[in-house]
Design a protein around this motif. Structure first.
Motif, PDB file in Angstrom:
ATOM      1  N   SER A  30       0.831  -1.211   0.000  1.00 36.03           N
ATOM      2  CA  SER A  30       0.000   0.000   0.000  1.00 36.03           C
ATOM      3  C   SER A  30       0.863   1.258   0.000  1.00 36.03           C
ATOM      4  O   SER A  30       1.961   1.278   0.567  1.00 36.03           O
ATOM      5  CB  SER A  30      -0.918  -0.005   1.219  1.00 36.03           C
ATOM      6  N   ASP A  31       0.344   2.315  -0.625  1.00 30.88           N
ATOM      7  CA  ASP A  31       1.097   3.569  -0.728  1.00 30.88           C
ATOM      8  C   ASP A  31       1.204   4.304   0.596  1.00 30.88           C
ATOM      9  O   ASP A  31       2.143   5.072   0.811  1.00 30.88           O
ATOM     10  CB  ASP A  31       0.429   4.495  -1.763  1.00 30.88           C
ATOM     11  N   ASN A  32       0.242   4.081   1.480  1.00 26.62           N
ATOM     12  CA  ASN A  32       0.290   4.746   2.782  1.00 26.62           C
ATOM     13  C   ASN A  32      -0.414   3.884   3.819  1.00 26.62           C
ATOM     14  O   ASN A  32      -1.072   2.888   3.482  1.00 26.62           O
ATOM     15  CB  ASN A  32      -0.335   6.142   2.714  1.00 26.62           C
ATOM     16  N   ASN A  33      -0.306   4.289   5.066  1.00 25.56           N
ATOM     17  CA  ASN A  33      -0.854   3.476   6.152  1.00 25.56           C
ATOM     18  C   ASN A  33      -2.381   3.447   6.157  1.00 25.56           C
ATOM     19  O   ASN A  33      -2.994   2.487   6.622  1.00 25.56           O
ATOM     20  CB  ASN A  33      -0.333   3.976   7.498  1.00 25.56           C
ATOM     21  N   THR A  34      -2.996   4.500   5.660  1.00 32.63           N
ATOM     22  CA  THR A  34      -4.466   4.519   5.607  1.00 32.63           C
ATOM     23  C   THR A  34      -4.986   3.406   4.710  1.00 32.63           C
ATOM     24  O   THR A  34      -5.921   2.675   5.068  1.00 32.63           O
ATOM     25  CB  THR A  34      -4.955   5.888   5.091  1.00 32.63           C
ATOM     26  N   ILE A  35      -4.354   3.262   3.537  1.00 32.32           N
ATOM     27  CA  ILE A  35      -4.758   2.203   2.608  1.00 32.32           C
ATOM     28  C   ILE A  35      -4.414   0.829   3.190  1.00 32.32           C
ATOM     29  O   ILE A  35      -5.200  -0.123   3.084  1.00 32.32           O
ATOM     30  CB  ILE A  35      -4.071   2.405   1.248  1.00 32.32           C
ATOM     31  N   ALA A  36      -3.237   0.744   3.825  1.00 37.01           N
ATOM     32  CA  ALA A  36      -2.813  -0.535   4.426  1.00 37.01           C
ATOM     33  C   ALA A  36      -3.797  -0.978   5.504  1.00 37.01           C
ATOM     34  O   ALA A  36      -4.189  -2.153   5.572  1.00 37.01           O
ATOM     35  CB  ALA A  36      -1.410  -0.406   5.009  1.00 37.01           C
ATOM     36  N   LEU A  37      -4.214  -0.038   6.350  1.00 33.56           N
ATOM     37  CA  LEU A  37      -5.143  -0.380   7.424  1.00 33.56           C
ATOM     38  C   LEU A  37      -6.539  -0.706   6.888  1.00 33.56           C
ATOM     39  O   LEU A  37      -7.265  -1.512   7.475  1.00 33.56           O
ATOM     40  CB  LEU A  37      -5.216   0.765   8.435  1.00 33.56           C
ATOM     41  N   SER A  38      -6.901  -0.096   5.768  1.00 35.25           N
ATOM     42  CA  SER A  38      -8.179  -0.427   5.141  1.00 35.25           C
ATOM     43  C   SER A  38      -8.173  -1.873   4.659  1.00 35.25           C
ATOM     44  O   SER A  38      -9.155  -2.610   4.849  1.00 35.25           O
ATOM     45  CB  SER A  38      -8.443   0.524   3.977  1.00 35.25           C
ATOM     46  N   LYS A  39      -7.054  -2.292   4.041  1.00 34.92           N
ATOM     47  CA  LYS A  39      -6.942  -3.679   3.596  1.00 34.92           C
ATOM     48  C   LYS A  39      -6.907  -4.628   4.798  1.00 34.92           C
ATOM     49  O   LYS A  39      -7.501  -5.718   4.771  1.00 34.92           O
ATOM     50  CB  LYS A  39      -5.691  -3.855   2.745  1.00 34.92           C
ATOM     51  N   ALA A  40      -6.218  -4.204   5.867  1.00 34.95           N
ATOM     52  CA  ALA A  40      -6.163  -5.030   7.073  1.00 34.95           C
ATOM     53  C   ALA A  40      -7.550  -5.170   7.696  1.00 34.95           C
ATOM     54  O   ALA A  40      -7.906  -6.237   8.220  1.00 34.95           O
ATOM     55  CB  ALA A  40      -5.188  -4.416   8.081  1.00 34.95           C
ATOM     56  N   GLU A 100      -6.357 -17.171   2.641  1.00 28.90           N
ATOM     57  CA  GLU A 100      -7.309 -16.068   2.569  1.00 28.90           C
ATOM     58  C   GLU A 100      -6.834 -14.814   3.296  1.00 28.90           C
ATOM     59  O   GLU A 100      -7.457 -13.747   3.159  1.00 28.90           O
ATOM     60  CB  GLU A 100      -8.679 -16.500   3.114  1.00 28.90           C
ATOM     61  N   TYR A 101      -5.745 -14.930   4.071  1.00 30.05           N
ATOM     62  CA  TYR A 101      -5.282 -13.787   4.867  1.00 30.05           C
ATOM     63  C   TYR A 101      -3.902 -13.262   4.456  1.00 30.05           C
ATOM     64  O   TYR A 101      -3.489 -12.194   4.909  1.00 30.05           O
ATOM     65  CB  TYR A 101      -5.214 -14.162   6.351  1.00 30.05           C
ATOM     66  N   PHE A 102      -3.155 -14.015   3.656  1.00 35.92           N
ATOM     67  CA  PHE A 102      -1.763 -13.646   3.392  1.00 35.92           C
ATOM     68  C   PHE A 102      -1.610 -12.230   2.822  1.00 35.92           C
ATOM     69  O   PHE A 102      -0.705 -11.493   3.210  1.00 35.92           O
ATOM     70  CB  PHE A 102      -1.121 -14.647   2.418  1.00 35.92           C
ATOM     71  N   ASP A 103      -2.482 -11.846   1.910  1.00 34.51           N
ATOM     72  CA  ASP A 103      -2.350 -10.533   1.281  1.00 34.51           C
ATOM     73  C   ASP A 103      -2.470  -9.416   2.322  1.00 34.51           C
ATOM     74  O   ASP A 103      -1.667  -8.480   2.359  1.00 34.51           O
ATOM     75  CB  ASP A 103      -3.406 -10.368   0.190  1.00 34.51           C
ATOM     76  N   GLY A 104      -3.483  -9.524   3.189  1.00 38.32           N
ATOM     77  CA  GLY A 104      -3.661  -8.525   4.237  1.00 38.32           C
ATOM     78  C   GLY A 104      -2.519  -8.522   5.231  1.00 38.32           C
ATOM     79  O   GLY A 104      -2.058  -7.467   5.686  1.00 38.32           O
ATOM     80  N   LEU A 105      -2.043  -9.720   5.584  1.00 40.55           N
ATOM     81  CA  LEU A 105      -0.931  -9.831   6.530  1.00 40.55           C
ATOM     82  C   LEU A 105       0.326  -9.157   5.984  1.00 40.55           C
ATOM     83  O   LEU A 105       0.967  -8.357   6.675  1.00 40.55           O
ATOM     84  CB  LEU A 105      -0.657 -11.308   6.831  1.00 40.55           C
ATOM     85  N   LEU A 106       0.691  -9.469   4.751  1.00 38.21           N
ATOM     86  CA  LEU A 106       1.899  -8.889   4.167  1.00 38.21           C
ATOM     87  C   LEU A 106       1.769  -7.383   3.984  1.00 38.21           C
ATOM     88  O   LEU A 106       2.757  -6.648   4.093  1.00 38.21           O
ATOM     89  CB  LEU A 106       2.209  -9.574   2.833  1.00 38.21           C
ATOM     90  N   THR A 107       0.555  -6.902   3.732  1.00 37.51           N
ATOM     91  CA  THR A 107       0.334  -5.465   3.624  1.00 37.51           C
ATOM     92  C   THR A 107       0.666  -4.771   4.940  1.00 37.51           C
ATOM     93  O   THR A 107       1.353  -3.728   4.971  1.00 37.51           O
ATOM     94  CB  THR A 107      -1.136  -5.184   3.233  1.00 37.51           C
ATOM     95  N   VAL A 108       0.208  -5.347   6.053  1.00 38.58           N
ATOM     96  CA  VAL A 108       0.496  -4.774   7.372  1.00 38.58           C
ATOM     97  C   VAL A 108       1.988  -4.882   7.690  1.00 38.58           C
ATOM     98  O   VAL A 108       2.595  -3.936   8.224  1.00 38.58           O
ATOM     99  CB  VAL A 108      -0.338  -5.481   8.460  1.00 38.58           C
TER     100      VAL A 108
END
Length: 582
Positions: free
Chosen positions: A57-67, A161-169
């Motif tokens: 993610s480009d920033n933490n807001t987007i990262a937390l949205s995916k999380a 089902e969770y790997f993408d969100g985990l790696l984003t965080v």
């Protein structure tokens, strides 16, 4: 006269041969590594593709949205709603001070995580882990000493089902806190998480292949071993996603249906003579016809009747017990009693072989390390001041004191046994593949050894006197295109691990005779002797030791005590290391 001439010529030739110096025998052997190398390349390609397709993610807001999307998915899979969990979180009294908020969320997280066997507590604790991570990422200028929330997400989002969100965080933490002492380890964790994701994707494909091939299988043994692969995959998925329970139970029940047929075939060598087996190889329908006439009660009366580990039974018993489904629990235990599986379990718990006496204190040393303040698994601090487990803090402590440290529990020594005795294990079977990856007598007490005694003894002599590293590497070449649970245990690829730098250094360091004794002991009864091997092997320039790691008050299990006692009696350097917090 011609008899005399021919005789003279023969004597002259023999004489000339004896006069010639002995020539050194040189054998050149070419091993086809193409399949193995192609599989490695395939894994590397898919791993590279996975990494390239992932977009941080480009920033933490987007990262937390995916999380947040991931945690919602996690809650749904655990039969919870975001509204209910949010309401529970809102009831926690939080101070205005950011640091105090972090402490309060972390304490609640640890308290609920202790009760994670309860599905509601588990779901809420992982939501708290998400909220803890959110708090830290939204306050990047604070100096955070604890990434407790992220660590819990790493432990509980290790599924497709969770790997993408985990790696984003994880990437968000890495870029937000670049100067944190935890960032170096986090970078390694990201790499290992990608590898795990890639491995899980491969496991999914094997699972799908097994699903497709199962309907075409005709005999109970092939069906059972195919089901074993399916059940192992679904059991792991169920651990991270309870939605897989019904599918897991359905496949387990399919296995229960063929228990009697599988156990008949499992005891073929006792039911039929060698002459019968030869006839069967020429006429497979003849075996089926004869087996159909044999009652299961007859099989149970065999002198050496036994039931191998039945994963489907164990899974069903745990699920029914957890649900307190007394009717189903009574039913599955009744089947266990009928086939003799319950009897086997109770016998193993009673320890048929008396546990030898051992003065534990004589081989025990204690190391003192810093405590993290957390309870449970992450009770200690490593040299980087990161919370870690008993085993991890031991590794960190020993490495800082000049020791090489290699993890070496059941899977490792099982793989060394497999590689050492590859020819003896699979003799007559051909290349092991899923569904036919072990001989039927492998886990039948000492039958495996007795049926191959001369060959195993001969291999033992080769192991204890040869170049161990070269030998194991040659054996690894034989695994190309093969699959056996002895090497590929769940997500563990012990064939690849055996080629790693730490294992190669270990093979060059250990005394071949010590190595040979260990794998030879396993070969004498693989079913019983695999368990209990010490956790680690450590070595420096002067010595090599086997190390069993325990907390101060942790009990040494009977299987471990048997191995420790045996190693002491064989003069193999072994120790128990107690880890004490200070």
């Amino acid at each position: 006269m011609w008899y005399f001439i021919i005789g003279t010529v023969i004597i002259w030739l023999i004489y000339r041969h004896k006069q010639k110096p002995e020539l050194a025998l040189s054998v050149s052997m070419h091993v086809d590594n193409s399949e193995w190398e192609e599989e490695k390349k395939r894994k590397a390609r898919t791993l590279k593709g996975l990494k390239n397709s992932f977009q941080p993610s480009d920033n933490n807001t987007i990262a937390l949205s995916k999380a947040k999307d991931t945690i919602v998915h996690f809650l749904i899979n655990h039969h919870q709603t975001l509204e209910e969990i949010n309401a529970q979180f809102s009831a926690i009294p939080l101070a205005d001070d950011i640091k105090k908020q972090e402490t309060a969320i972390r304490k609640e997280l640890n308290a609920h995580y202790k009760n994670r066997d309860d599905i509601r507590s588990k779901a809420f604790s992982i939501f708290l882990a998400y909220k803890h991570a959110e708090l830290l990422l939204n306050n990047p200028n604070e100096e955070w000493k604890n990434f407790a929330g992220l660590q819990k997400l790493q432990s509980n989002w290790k599924s497709e089902e969770y790997f993408d969100g985990l790696l984003t965080v994880m990437h968000a933490f890495k870029t937000t806190f670049p100067k944190s002492p935890k960032t170096e380890k986090l970078s390694k964790d990201i790499e290992s998480t990608f590898s795990l994701w890639n491995s899980r994707n491969s496991s999914q494909k094997v699972y799908e292949t097994n699903i497709k091939s199962f309907p075409s299988l005709t005999n109970a043994s092939d069906q059972h071993f195919c089901l074993l692969g399916i059940i192992e995959h679904l059991e792991r998925r169920y651990k991270f996603n309870p939605q897989h329970k019904e599918e897991l139970v359905d496949w387990c029940l399919k296995d229960v249906e063929i228990y009697e047929g599988f156990l008949k075939e499992f005891h073929e060598h006792e039911l039929f003579t060698i002459d019968d087996q030869i006839k069967f190889s020429e006429n497979s329908s003849l075996k089926e016809k004869k087996l159909s006439k044999i009652t299961f009660d007859h099989v149970k009366r065999l002198k050496n009747y036994m039931v191998p580990r039945l994963n489907s039974y164990d899974v069903l018993e745990v699920i029914y017990d957890k649900e307190q489904n007394l009717e189903k629990l009574k039913w599955i235990r009744g089947i266990g009693e009928h086939i003799g599986y319950a009897d086997n379990q109770s016998m193993s718990e009673q320890e048929i072989v008396p546990v030898p006496e051992l003065d534990i204190l004589q081989i025990t040393r204690t190391i003192e390390v810093a405590q993290s303040g957390q309870k449970g698994k992450l009770a200690f601090l490593n040299s980087s001041q990161e919370p870690c487990s008993t085993e991890d803090v031991f590794q960190d402590h020993e490495k800082n004191n000049g020791w090489n440290v290699m993890r070496a529990e059941v899977s490792f020594w099982q793989s060394m046994f497999c590689l050492s005795f590859w020819d003896e294990i699979f003799d007559g079977m051909g290349r092991p593949v899923s569904g036919q990856d072990i001989p039927h007598d492998l886990f039948r007490g000492d039958d495996f050894y007795l049926n191959r005694q001369a060959d195993i003894n001969s291999k033992y002599e080769i192991l204890r006197q040869g170049n161990l590293c070269d030998f194991i590497n040659q054996q690894l070449d034989k695994t190309n295109g093969s699959w056996t649970r002895l090497l590929f245990n769940g997500d563990q690829d012990m064939a690849s691990y055996s080629k790693s730098d730490i294992v190669q250094r270990f093979l060059n360091q250990i005394d071949p005779e010590v190595f040979a004794k260990i794998v030879y002991r396993i070969a004498q009864n693989p079913n019983e002797n695999r368990a209990g091997v010490p956790d680690f092997v450590i070595w420096n320039g002067k010595e090599l030791r086997m190390s069993e790691i325990k907390k101060v008050r942790e009990t040494v299990r009977d299987s471990q005590r048997v191995w420790l006692t045996w190693m002491v009696s064989e003069g193999i350097p072994v120790e128990i290391v107690r880890v004490k917090g200070q």
